[in-house]
Scaffold this motif. Sequence first.
Motif: not given
Length: 368
Positions: A80-93
């Motif tokens: 759950x927390x990693x999926x949110x982080x992946x959503x929040x990261x920029x395409x270059x993040x």
Amino acid sequence: MGIATKPDIAPLLNSILAGDCLEELRKIPSESVDVVFADPPYNLQLGGGLTRPDQSKVDGVDDDWDKFSSFAAYDEFSREWMAQCRRILKPTGTIWIIGSYHNIFRVGTVMQDLGFWILNDIVWRKTNPMPNFRGTRFTNAHETMIWASRSEDQKTYTFNYEALKSFNDDLQMRSDWLLPICNGAERIKGSDGRKAHPTQKPESLLHRVILASTKPGDVILDPFFGTGTTGAVAKRLGRHFIGIERDAAYIAVAQQRVAAIEPGDDEVLKVSMGKKGEPRIPFGSLVERGLLNPGDTLFDPAQRNAARIRADGSLVCKDATGSIHKMGAHVMGAEACNGWTFWHFRKSGKMMPIDVLRQKVRAEMKSA
């Protein structure tokens, strides 16, 4: 129809969001941060207390936030927390997650299942690890960090190779980092003399992470902010941070700690850039600017081969014509050649590589 704009993240910068990690992550706009550094619960509960040979108690992790009912519960929380982080990261993040043998293998599996692409696993070798008091297994002397991009097909992300090489006395930075654990004056303690946080990370570790994978002005998200090591180092290095923490005592310590940091000025915060990070300068632009002229002759380092410059920036050499790179490879009989360092021009009786002219143009662009 109006032009769509990305949600404004400015109100969140350099702040600590007080609350549950998952709830606060959902409030952060998509594709808004450059890097995530996460130090999640390790799920490393010991069966009973741990004592030293002198029978003094080890001040270990016994907090509720590190307790999970099962591996399945821990895996679900991680997803759950990693999926949110992946959503929040920029395409270059990119994302960094640190853990021990208790959890890092499960973390890595979840990361790959979610689509993250692992770039490196970094071994933090501790110069002063806690001994194994019971003598029943090897001393646990390291932790592991996984560094990953958002996806396999992501081609662009920040990696300050030259800065790390300079940092490491002109040697390539390896994936094993020998650093001390957090102790001494750096270890924050409460009024009772006990550790303010049981798993406080050393600032040296975050310094290297941030130096490696961010640029000044970038935004770093730490969803398990604790007592604010990420925020303190980010501020010192001229980066922005967003922290998430649910423990009021940790937040109070972190706020006081970050407030005391003085960021460096723009000049000292610059990182060494490799040639890949510099603006591309076509050879033809040297002709346009009059630094070289059509008809001028270029030579190889030994002055055994010569080529003349055409108005379009190509070279003509004997029976062939082409770019500086193609003609360099042609006269050497090689598959490839760096024409910038191969071809030289004569100035005041001295031979100089044409790359000095390219650097001159870059310097002018920076000062413009």
